[in-house]
Design an enzyme around this catalytic site. Structure first.
Site, PDB file in Angstrom:
ATOM      1  N   GLU A 267       0.425   4.527  -3.068  1.00 58.41           N
ATOM      2  CA  GLU A 267      -0.546   3.580  -3.388  1.00 58.41           C
ATOM      3  C   GLU A 267      -0.859   2.596  -2.189  1.00 58.41           C
ATOM      4  O   GLU A 267       0.308   2.266  -1.492  1.00 58.41           O
ATOM      5  CB  GLU A 267      -0.314   2.807  -4.506  1.00 58.41           C
ATOM      6  CG  GLU A 267      -0.503   3.428  -5.936  1.00 58.41           C
ATOM      7  CD  GLU A 267      -0.367   2.699  -7.329  1.00 58.41           C
ATOM      8  OE1 GLU A 267       0.054   1.550  -7.207  1.00 58.41           O
ATOM      9  OE2 GLU A 267      -0.361   3.100  -8.306  1.00 58.41           O
ATOM     10  N   HIS A 285      -4.463   0.871 -10.813  1.00 60.23           N
ATOM     11  CA  HIS A 285      -3.087   0.048 -11.086  1.00 60.23           C
ATOM     12  C   HIS A 285      -3.529  -1.245 -11.698  1.00 60.23           C
ATOM     13  O   HIS A 285      -3.178  -2.215 -11.345  1.00 60.23           O
ATOM     14  CB  HIS A 285      -2.336  -0.170  -9.828  1.00 60.23           C
ATOM     15  CG  HIS A 285      -1.034  -0.302 -10.304  1.00 60.23           C
ATOM     16  ND1 HIS A 285       0.144   0.192  -9.541  1.00 60.23           N
ATOM     17  CD2 HIS A 285      -0.225  -0.738 -11.521  1.00 60.23           C
ATOM     18  CE1 HIS A 285       1.462   0.120 -10.086  1.00 60.23           C
ATOM     19  NE2 HIS A 285       1.151  -0.568 -11.197  1.00 60.23           N
TER      20      HIS A 285
END
Length: 535
Positions: A267, A285
């Site tokens: 990420e 997220h």
């Protein structure tokens, strides 16, 4: 007499005005500079002026920042993740690091439920199609959640909320969690199962476990193949719990009917084999991204920091038990020992823990037993959940239905004092004991009723065997052939030809191939690498 100086706090990330006002209402001077955390040079310049630092994720509290924080007493993270704080350095400087581990729970659980609905009814694709002026009603045939089986991997705080919501949706819920007791499962209204049974039964699978060596790729290619054809998979917990390449292959083959992911192995996720696949819902997220959650953690961290700065009360600390400064000086080595004993037991225990019994003999029996209890519990639970700390451990244990009992006695042996823990599961009881020598170093002194004298190192190997000749040579030769240096080698046995144990303190972590080599000899009943935090 000079007036007492008010504590001073810097808020260097975006916290709500309400949270900032909490500091002011409690009589604390606060500087609210929500963009300062992005300017590391400016932060370095001013941090020495403050007693407290309240942050989110943008402020990076590095070793350099901590070195300049000459007056800093507490760092409060509004949220659970503290990857942006150098906790070991903060600990060395005596700076408490707090977080707010339970403020996002409902929000994250609700996101998982929302993702389950989205993938069940293909809502994102249907939305895009309709916005494009198409009317593809027959293309988006969904499935009901009613009466379907939901497999929940990890039934702790967030997973437990998901279970509750799913039961309310009239789903059949099965849960896999090594620390879930039957009593807690009954309370949640779910059926406790092993992982393979969950994989075989579930129509939907949702993950709610932390990232550990045991949970990494828990939905591996092999485990995905064990799932029911047409299963739908949801991950709003941690990237890396699901093998993304294997999941993409299973989606392509049709074995998996859909997936919804809020987290990814890397990420920010700018590319993934799952992107642009049919019936795969992806979000960036967003598990904790609601107005309520962000407000809750901000208010909570402001209250926690204020309590500590004004009264010394410690809540949700990641690097300190709830003890006074005077107690800490004496108890430090015993707290480490309690944690090591618990961690040893936790690494050896794979089935649910029902009870923990702790005996404090001599010196530790006169200390702050609550802090010692917390260290034991945290040590046991840490192998399955690294987010557990000395403060949250009793809460997590209570959620899992683990019973704790403690006994104290006056000095009854050769040592000034010792701690003995017994971990009880449905299958066995496992006991071990340790003491603190005059040099302040914790030692293991008994395992399975067998007396030993073992120094504790970061990397260790524990074996059990029948007391026969050749074990020492076999262990030494195997370590030597694989380039593993032995720092300390401790042996013990219950009697000639009876149960025997060996505990090796190693200079490096042990490769799995070495473990498999030892297991393949047929000489050992158990071969278990262990890891301890000894700093």
């Amino acid at each position: 007499m000079a007036a007492q100086t008010k504590p001073r706090v810097l808020v260097s990330d975006k916290l709500s005005e309400t949270a900032v006002q909490i500091f002011r209402d409690r009589g604390i001077e606060v500087d609210f500079e929500p963009n300062l955390g992005k300017d590391k040079d400016r932060l370095l310049e001013v941090i020495g002026q403050y007693d407290g630092l309240a942050i989110r994720s943008n402020t990076k509290v590095t070793e350099k920042i901590i070195a300049a924080a000459t007056n800093l007493k507490v760092i409060g993270r509004a949220g659970i993740g503290v990857d942006n704080v150098d906790i070991p350095e903060a600990s060395k400087k005596g700076i408490i690091v707090m977080n707010t581990p339970f403020g996002n729970s409902i929000t994250t659980a609700e996101h998982a439920i929302a993702m389950m609905f989205a993938v069940a009814r293909q809502i994102p694709e249907a939305n895009a199609s309709t916005h494009a002026g198409k009317w593809e009603k027959s293309k988006f045939m969904g499935v009901e959640l009613y009466n379907k089986t939901l497999g929940v991997i990890g039934a702790g705080n967030i997973g437990g909320i998901v279970c509750d919501r799913a039961v309310g949706l009239k789903m059949k819920v099965v849960a896999y969690d090594p620390f879930l007791s039957e009593e807690r499962a009954t309370q949640l209204g779910v059926t406790k199962v092993e992982l393979d049974e969950l994989l075989a039964r579930a129509d939907f699978i949702t993950l709610h476990v932390p990232m550990t060596d045991k949970t990494r790729n828990i939905l591996s290619r092999e485990n995905i193949a064990k799932t029911k054809k047409g299963v739908r998979i949801i991950n709003c917990a941690r990237g890396g719990l699901v093998d993304e390449d294997a999941l993409a292959e299973a989606l392509t083959s049709g074995h998996v009917a859909g997936a919804a992911l809020d987290v990814f192995a890397v990420e920010p996720a700018t590319e993934s084999p799952l992107f642009n696949m049919p019936n795969v819902v992806c979000t960036p997220h967003l598990g904790a991204s609601t107005t309520e959650a962000q407000e809750n953690v901000a208010l909570q961290v402001a209250e926690q920091m204020s309590d500590y700065l004004l009264t010394g009360a410690v809540t949700n600390a990641l690097n300190m038990p709830s003890v006074t400064a005077e107690e800490a000086a004496v108890m430090g080595p015993w707290i480490k020992l309690a944690g090591h004993l618990g961690n040893f037991a936790g690494q050896m225990t794979e089935e649910p823990v029902r009870a923990i019994n702790v005996l404090y003999d001599g010196a530790p029996s006169r200390m702050n037993l609550k802090a010692l209890d917390c260290a034991v519990i945290a040590g046991i639970l840490k192998s399955a959940n690294p987010d557990v700390n000395l403060v949250s451990a009793p809460i997590v244990a209570k959620e899992r239905g683990i019973k704790l009992s403690t006994t104290t006695q006056e000095k009854a042996g050769a040592f000034d004092g010792y701690i003995k823990i017994t971990v009880v599961t449905d299958k066995r009881e496992r006991s071990l004991a340790g003491t603190v020598f005059s040099d302040g170093k914790p030692r293991f002194i008994q395992i399975k009723g067998i007396n030993i004298d073992a120094e504790i190192g970061e990397h260790m190997l524990y074996t059990t065997n029948e007391d026969v000749p050749g074990i020492i040579g076999l262990l030494g030769a195997t370590m030597g052939k694989n380039g593993v240096n032995i720092a300390n080698f401790t042996l013990g046995r219950s009697g000639v030809g009876q149960d025997a144990i060996a505990l090796l303190y190693l200079d490096q972590a042990l490769d799995q191939k070495v473990v498999e080599t030892l297991e393949g000899t047929g000489m050992f009943q158990q071969v278990r690498p262990l890891k301890f935090e000894v700093a």
